[in-house]
Enzyme design. Sequence first.
Site, PDB file in Angstrom:
ATOM      1  N   ASP A  30      34.961 115.420  34.213  1.00 47.43           N
ATOM      2  CA  ASP A  30      34.571 116.832  34.129  1.00 47.43           C
ATOM      3  C   ASP A  30      34.911 117.621  35.387  1.00 47.43           C
ATOM      4  O   ASP A  30      34.045 118.296  35.966  1.00 47.43           O
ATOM      5  CB  ASP A  30      33.064 116.952  33.858  1.00 47.43           C
ATOM      6  CG  ASP A  30      32.613 116.176  32.642  1.00 47.43           C
ATOM      7  OD1 ASP A  30      33.380 116.112  31.672  1.00 47.43           O
ATOM      8  OD2 ASP A  30      31.495 115.644  32.668  1.00 47.43           O
ATOM      9  N   GLU A 213      31.079 123.617  23.340  1.00 50.34           N
ATOM     10  CA  GLU A 213      30.375 123.354  24.600  1.00 50.34           C
ATOM     11  C   GLU A 213      31.309 123.677  25.765  1.00 50.34           C
ATOM     12  O   GLU A 213      32.422 124.154  25.583  1.00 50.34           O
ATOM     13  CB  GLU A 213      29.912 121.893  24.659  1.00 50.34           C
ATOM     14  CG  GLU A 213      31.038 120.897  24.460  1.00 50.34           C
ATOM     15  CD  GLU A 213      30.547 119.468  24.358  1.00 50.34           C
ATOM     16  OE1 GLU A 213      29.404 119.173  24.728  1.00 50.34           O
ATOM     17  OE2 GLU A 213      31.334 118.609  23.896  1.00 50.34           O
TER      18      GLU A 213
END
Length: 273
Positions: A30, A213
């Site tokens: 991420d 998301e």
Amino acid sequence: MDTDKSTDDSEAVVTVSCFKNPIIPGFNPDPTITRKGNDYFLATSSFEYFPGVPIYHSKDLIKWRVIGHALNRPSQLDLRGTALSGGVFAPTLRYIQKTDTFYMTTTIFHLLNPPDNSTITPRSLIVSTRNIFDDNAWSDPIYVDHAGFDPDLFFDDDGTTYLSTGLGSTDLGYQDSGFSAIWTTQIDLRTGNSLVESKFQVASPFTNIQLAEAPHLFKHGGKYHLLTADSGTENNHKTMHYTADSPFGPWKSNPNNPLLFNGGFSCARSNDD
């Protein structure tokens, strides 16, 4: 690519510059990146490990070194009892030139669903620093009142701060929004409090898996741009792009969506283009 001619004009020596991926190997999921002058800074998720959110520095986007962690003391991060694969998810790192300040926002999941029966919605937090090279300079967290996960900070030209998250929305009147949709609010950075009512932005247009998301809000060319992750993190994982005239929409889907996808063409595209 550089081309240098030799003494014989019929020949040329070609020098190709290249680099090897991954630029940051190992456990670094991420990634989020920001820039200050000629310096680049990158942060990643750290899940159930302490200290949390490693900070990397680079001058060329290729060679990186760890310079510290944004969450490095118990007053910032308490992971006691955190589930495996829980903890710190999907940070966003931003730099504001006007105040010479770095901001990092993330969400701490003490429980997961699945595998745990989670009955709470985790709160996101914000920490800041004016000296990113000094671990001790990172502030204690300010918790926001806007629900959701994968938080993103966007600072508009007029200084307004927007926070966007992913949030399950079927119980909030959006029955066709799947597991998670995107919401945005305007916040006060000093308190974490919302200044306006949170606004529903977009939901996934897909059915397998219907899950939007990881929102990231930008402004370019007078338009607002919203990037989201879609359809989970395995097969058919996608990147979606939307544009609008306002940070609260309405949002127009890019006709070339999904911009990136991990799966077959026929099952990834939402249209026939």
